[in-house]
Design an enzyme around this catalytic site. Structure first.
Site: not given
Ligand code: C5P
Length: 301
Positions: A22, A107, A111-112, A115-117, A149
């Site tokens: 994304k 990679p 920011g793409l 891993g979530s996808s 995500d």
């Molecule tokens: O949810 P995810 O594991 O992708 O988030 C990684 C890190 O990014 C979280 O531990 C948090 O520090 C930060 N984050 C945040 N606010 C969000 C999404 C992520 O602060 N809405």
């Protein structure tokens, strides 16, 4: 066998699922929450640049994850694919022998959302392959527990995401786009970029008012042209090389270059392709910054 460019394909040994990346066409931060996360407002759009996951029955009990392709990712329980597989099987109360082969074309740390996808593809893929019968809601609950995500990738192709990012309002595909996707040779940490972020409530209010107005008129294209990503400043303070890449690409392309998510990938919306300018920009980025770039489209699903 379904069409090549659709997400799910039955194969001789099981099921193949494509996991698209994304980009964040916009990313605003409304503020920091008591739980440490940040409240977001983001237009996320899938692009036709995919990892591939092959699901088949394993030869021994448990989950076996094999990673292949140009980019390295861990093959153990620290991989989000492995976690997603474990949670979906546990929720269904089944300990089945599963082999997953992840071909990593995108990679990580860019920011793409790859891993979530990959995790979302695992939830949907195993639910289908093993006929687990989990509901959409159950898959969404697991997705939210895996990362902010992941929920977006259960649907799509374009959505307005709020909360931590896990609350999804689909946007009908009114905005077909092409972008030059720039992939700097830099991996960012989402956690560090958020930790380094300094909130600017007036920047948020001004941008949010405009974006909501554009969304109200179904003008995602106008919102995207704002190139609004409130994580950019924090990301560039941590990785000054990225600012130089953005500046160079914007000058060569003669238009804005925007950061996706918490970086490091950037994109430049293409109108009428000027092939010579695009190829020149790609050459300069490769030679001067060791930075790969590619043309991609919005994904259809
Ligand atoms: O949810 P995810 O594991 O992708 O988030 C990684 C890190 O990014 C979280 O531990 C948090 O520090 C930060 N984050 C945040 N606010 C969000 C999404 C992520 O602060 N809405």
């Amino acid at each position: 066998m379904t069409e090549q460019n659709e997400q799910f394909q039955i194969t001789a040994s099981g099921l193949r699922v494509l996991a698209p990346a994304k980009i964040n066409l916009t990313l605003l931060i409304a503020g920091k929450r008591p739980d440490g996360y940040h409240d977001l407002e983001s237009i996320m759009a899938k692009i036709d640049y995919c990892d591939q996951l092959d699901f088949e029955w394993g030869s021994k009990p448990g989950i076996e994850l094999v990673c292949d392709g140009p980019f390295w990712v861990p093959e153990g329980p620290e991989n989000l694919v492995w976690k997603a597989a474990r949670r979906v099987l546990d929720t269904a109360g089944k300990d089945l022998p599963i082999k997953i082969t992840l071909t990593k074309n995108i990679p990580a740390g860019t920011g793409l959302g790859s891993g979530s996808s990959d995790a979302a593809a695992t939830l949907m893929g195993l639910n289908r392959l093993a006929k687990l019968g989990l509901s959409e809601q159950q898959l969404h609950d697991i997705a939210a527990s895996l990362g902010s995500d992941v929920n977006f990738f259960l649907g799509g192709p374009m959505a307005f995401c709020t909360g931590r990012g896990e609350k999804i309002r689909p946007i009908p595909a009114l905005f077909p786009f092409k972008v030059l996707l720039i992939l700097p040779n830099v991996n960012t940490s989402t956690k560090r970029v958020y930790e380094n972020y300094k909130h600017d409530s007036s920047q948020y209010s001004a941008a949010a008012a405009k974006i909501n107005e554009f969304l109200g008129k179904n003008r995602v294209d106008f919102a995207a042209k704002m190139c609004a990503n409130m994580l950019e400043e924090s990301c560039f303070r941590l990785h000054p090389d990225l600012a130089a890449i953005k500046k160079t690409a914007a000058k060569l392309m003669g238009k804005d270059v925007c950061l996706s998510g918490s970086g490091s990938a950037m994109f430049c919306l293409l109108d009428n392709d000027d092939d010579a300018a695009i190829e020149h920009c790609r050459d300069v980025l490769r030679i001067d910054f060791n930075c790969v770039s590619r043309r991609v489209h919005n994904n259809r699903w």
